[in-house]
Write an enzyme that holds these catalytic residues in place. Structure first.
Site, PDB file in Angstrom:
ATOM      1  N   GLU A  13       0.816  -1.222   0.000  1.00 37.41           N
ATOM      2  CA  GLU A  13       0.000   0.000   0.000  1.00 37.41           C
ATOM      3  C   GLU A  13       0.847   1.269   0.000  1.00 37.41           C
ATOM      4  O   GLU A  13       0.657   2.167   0.820  1.00 37.41           O
ATOM      5  CB  GLU A  13      -0.986  -0.041   1.179  1.00 37.41           C
ATOM      6  CG  GLU A  13      -1.919  -1.236   1.060  1.00 37.41           C
ATOM      7  CD  GLU A  13      -2.775  -1.519   2.289  1.00 37.41           C
ATOM      8  OE1 GLU A  13      -2.732  -0.719   3.240  1.00 37.41           O
ATOM      9  OE2 GLU A  13      -3.484  -2.537   2.295  1.00 37.41           O
TER      10      GLU A  13
ATOM     11  N   ASN B  11       2.293  -4.542  -3.454  1.00 36.29           N
ATOM     12  CA  ASN B  11       0.906  -4.949  -3.244  1.00 36.29           C
ATOM     13  C   ASN B  11       0.052  -3.706  -2.975  1.00 36.29           C
ATOM     14  O   ASN B  11       0.438  -2.866  -2.164  1.00 36.29           O
ATOM     15  CB  ASN B  11       0.913  -5.861  -1.991  1.00 36.29           C
ATOM     16  CG  ASN B  11      -0.328  -6.678  -1.815  1.00 36.29           C
ATOM     17  OD1 ASN B  11      -0.880  -7.216  -2.778  1.00 36.29           O
ATOM     18  ND2 ASN B  11      -0.790  -6.794  -0.570  1.00 36.29           N
TER      19      ASN B  11
ATOM     20  N   HIS C 196      -9.946  -5.932  -2.514  1.00 36.34           N
ATOM     21  CA  HIS C 196     -11.022  -5.738  -1.526  1.00 36.34           C
ATOM     22  C   HIS C 196     -12.118  -4.960  -2.261  1.00 36.34           C
ATOM     23  O   HIS C 196     -12.096  -3.727  -2.317  1.00 36.34           O
ATOM     24  CB  HIS C 196     -10.506  -4.953  -0.320  1.00 36.34           C
ATOM     25  CG  HIS C 196      -9.486  -5.709   0.478  1.00 36.34           C
ATOM     26  ND1 HIS C 196      -9.804  -6.849   1.187  1.00 36.34           N
ATOM     27  CD2 HIS C 196      -8.162  -5.509   0.660  1.00 36.34           C
ATOM     28  CE1 HIS C 196      -8.713  -7.307   1.781  1.00 36.34           C
ATOM     29  NE2 HIS C 196      -7.705  -6.518   1.473  1.00 36.34           N
TER      30      HIS C 196
ATOM     31  N   GLU D 135      -5.659 -10.496  -1.958  1.00 36.69           N
ATOM     32  CA  GLU D 135      -6.509 -10.323  -0.758  1.00 36.69           C
ATOM     33  C   GLU D 135      -7.987 -10.238  -1.130  1.00 36.69           C
ATOM     34  O   GLU D 135      -8.750  -9.477  -0.522  1.00 36.69           O
ATOM     35  CB  GLU D 135      -6.099  -9.060   0.009  1.00 36.69           C
ATOM     36  CG  GLU D 135      -4.629  -9.002   0.376  1.00 36.69           C
ATOM     37  CD  GLU D 135      -4.266  -7.815   1.266  1.00 36.69           C
ATOM     38  OE1 GLU D 135      -5.167  -7.169   1.833  1.00 36.69           O
ATOM     39  OE2 GLU D 135      -3.053  -7.559   1.400  1.00 36.69           O
TER      40      GLU D 135
ATOM     41  N   ASP E 124     -11.800 -10.192  -1.487  1.00 38.09           N
ATOM     42  CA  ASP E 124     -13.075 -10.391  -0.779  1.00 38.09           C
ATOM     43  C   ASP E 124     -14.027  -9.313  -1.292  1.00 38.09           C
ATOM     44  O   ASP E 124     -13.605  -8.389  -1.987  1.00 38.09           O
ATOM     45  CB  ASP E 124     -12.950 -10.373   0.761  1.00 38.09           C
ATOM     46  CG  ASP E 124     -12.232  -9.171   1.346  1.00 38.09           C
ATOM     47  OD1 ASP E 124     -12.132  -8.132   0.662  1.00 38.09           O
ATOM     48  OD2 ASP E 124     -11.771  -9.269   2.499  1.00 38.09           O
TER      49      ASP E 124
HETATM   50  O1  9MR Z   1      -7.247  -8.347   8.149  1.00 40.40           O
HETATM   51  C1  9MR Z   1      -6.200  -7.707   8.820  1.00 40.40           C
HETATM   52  C2  9MR Z   1      -6.618  -7.349  10.233  1.00 40.40           C
HETATM   53  O2  9MR Z   1      -6.890  -8.511  10.976  1.00 40.40           O
HETATM   54  C3  9MR Z   1      -5.507  -6.516  10.882  1.00 40.40           C
HETATM   55  O3  9MR Z   1      -5.928  -6.048  12.073  1.00 40.40           O
HETATM   56  C4  9MR Z   1      -5.168  -5.319  10.027  1.00 40.40           C
HETATM   57  C5  9MR Z   1      -4.019  -4.531  10.621  1.00 40.40           C
HETATM   58  O4  9MR Z   1      -2.916  -5.313  10.709  1.00 40.40           O
HETATM   59  O5  9MR Z   1      -4.804  -5.721   8.735  1.00 40.40           O
HETATM   60  C6  9MR Z   1      -5.798  -6.443   8.061  1.00 40.40           C
HETATM   61  O6  9MR Z   1      -5.304  -6.859   6.805  1.00 40.40           O
HETATM   62  C7  9MR Z   1      -5.053  -5.845   5.839  1.00 40.40           C
HETATM   63  C8  9MR Z   1      -3.812  -6.263   5.064  1.00 40.40           C
HETATM   64  O7  9MR Z   1      -2.743  -6.498   5.937  1.00 40.40           O
HETATM   65  C9  9MR Z   1      -3.452  -5.214   4.033  1.00 40.40           C
HETATM   66  N1  9MR Z   1      -4.562  -4.910   3.171  1.00 40.40           N
HETATM   67  C10 9MR Z   1      -5.841  -4.608   3.824  1.00 40.40           C
HETATM   68  C11 9MR Z   1      -6.183  -5.723   4.814  1.00 40.40           C
HETATM   69  C12 9MR Z   1      -7.560  -5.479   5.441  1.00 40.40           C
HETATM   70  O8  9MR Z   1      -7.553  -4.321   6.216  1.00 40.40           O
END
Ligand code: 9MR
Length: 360
Positions: A156, A201, A241, A271, A273
């Site tokens: 990101e 990513n 997402h 990722e 969904d």
């Molecule tokens: O799903 C993840 C959540 O459980 C964590 O709290 C959060 C912070 O670490 O990150 C979420 O995963 C993210 C991923 O690492 C990067 N892209 C977006 C995902 C959803 O927020």
């Protein structure tokens, strides 16, 4: 036969091809699936702590997946409670689970603005930031060298709303090092594990909005700049997402993938969904829209390039990050993932099977 055996069997039989899959017609329920000409590994983000206690969750992952990635565990927040600590419990357990079940693990993630422990705010100078980032990547990639074949090295990096001159997202790395942190992270990872697929990513690039168009352009500019300077980079991870209430910009997404391919980079879906907070309440209707949205997204990519993997961000609706930010107003549980809360396949699983080539 388990889905996994099918995929590995097919790979063994040499069915994998480098061409794109035939288009999958998701909207016509009577349509036959396209003939299987390729096999793409499917995987999910895993909550490692549940593997020991939730038998059906674990069984669903083993049944459906060839890849796993920790939903957490390798993030700085989890790994680095203090400056001199590395806590590898979770990723060690997940890679052991992957090994024992014939799966591979992806690494997520090395340089991100999110999930940073408070102590990193004390990183004061560019020299210290460089030392910390290199030390982190050397230690983490080094520990799993040759065992984690694909890393989300930079996550990101593109600003939420890129404007000229400010296309890179703020983070401790960006603030201390400028955008050269991206190159530094990639070069360090490549030095430590030259065999790993190194991935940039990102998300929010697939809808027909000005924001997505700007983000696609900013990402392409970043990739072009890295390629021009021979920075080691192998693929772009398209998170996926997907906001369920928004169309996919199929043309815009295909053109983006075409440009990525033109730079000799692979694409993978990391990722996937479908965020369903604004979709109809009736489960059947919601599941169809979720599947259709993902189908449009995967088709726009697969029409142009064969993704090197497709992963969803969780496998069952029982465990998903979506309600943290996108709870439904009617109080009904979200249904963003391929299996329902009871681990039964939904329409989205069928779409994924079609695109990975695992449909029978
Ligand atoms: O799903 C993840 C959540 O459980 C964590 O709290 C959060 C912070 O670490 O990150 C979420 O995963 C993210 C991923 O690492 C990067 N892209 C977006 C995902 C959803 O927020």
């Amino acid at each position: 036969m388990r889905r996994r055996d099918f995929v590995f069997g097919a790979l063994g039989a040499g069915l994998a091809s480098s061409g794109a899959l035939d288009p999958f017609v998701w909207s016509d329920p009577t349509a036959k699936a396209a003939p299987v000409r390729g096999v793409i590994p499917y995987g999910t983000a895993v909550r490692t702590d549940l593997l020991d206690t939730e038998f059906d969750y674990k069984a669903a992952i083993v049944d459906h997946c060839q890849l796993v990635v920790g939903e957490g565990g390798l993030k700085w927040f989890d790994l680095r409670p203090s400056e001199d600590q590395f806590v590898f419990d979770q990723p060690d357990r997940l890679i052991d689970f992957a090994d024992r079940n014939g799966m591979q693990m992806r690494g997520h993630t090395l340089a991100w603005y999110g999930a940073m422990p408070d102590w990193t705010q004390t990183i004061a100078s560019p020299a210290q930031a460089e030392r910390e980032l290199v030390h982190h990547i050397t230690t983490v990639v080094g520990r799993y060298q040759g065992r984690i074949p694909s890393w989300d090295v930079v996550n990101e990096a593109i600003a939420e709303h890129p404007e000229s001159g400010a296309t890179i997202r703020n983070s401790i790395w960006q603030e201390r090092l400028g955008k050269r942190y991206i190159e530094l992270a990639l070069r360090t990872a490549a030095d430590v594990d030259p065999s790993a697929q190194l991935v940039i990513n990102d998300y929010n690039i697939e809808n027909p909005t000005q924001q997505c168009r700007d983000r696609r352009q900013a990402l392409l500019d970043l990739l072009r700049d890295l390629k021009d300077r021979d920075v080691p980079l192998h693929a772009v991870g398209i998170q996926g997402h997907l906001p369920g209430d928004m169309e996919i910009d199929k043309e815009g997404l295909s053109k983006f993938v075409e440009a990525v391919k033109g730079m000799q980079l692979e694409v993978l879906v990391t990722e996937l969904d479908v965020i369903d907070n604004k979709l109809p309440a009736r489960e059947y209707d919601r599941d169809q829209i979720v599947a259709a949205r993902a189908g449009d997204f995967l088709k726009a990519i697969s029409d142009v390039a064969r993704p090197s993997a497709i992963l969803t961000w969780g496998i069952t609706d029982r465990y998903t990050w979506v309600p943290t930010w996108f709870k439904r107003d009617d109080g009904k549980p979200n249904r963003p993932l391929p299996l329902d809360a009871g681990c039964r396949p939904k329409a989205l699983m069928k779409v994924i099977d079609e695109f990975t080539g695992a449909a029978e």
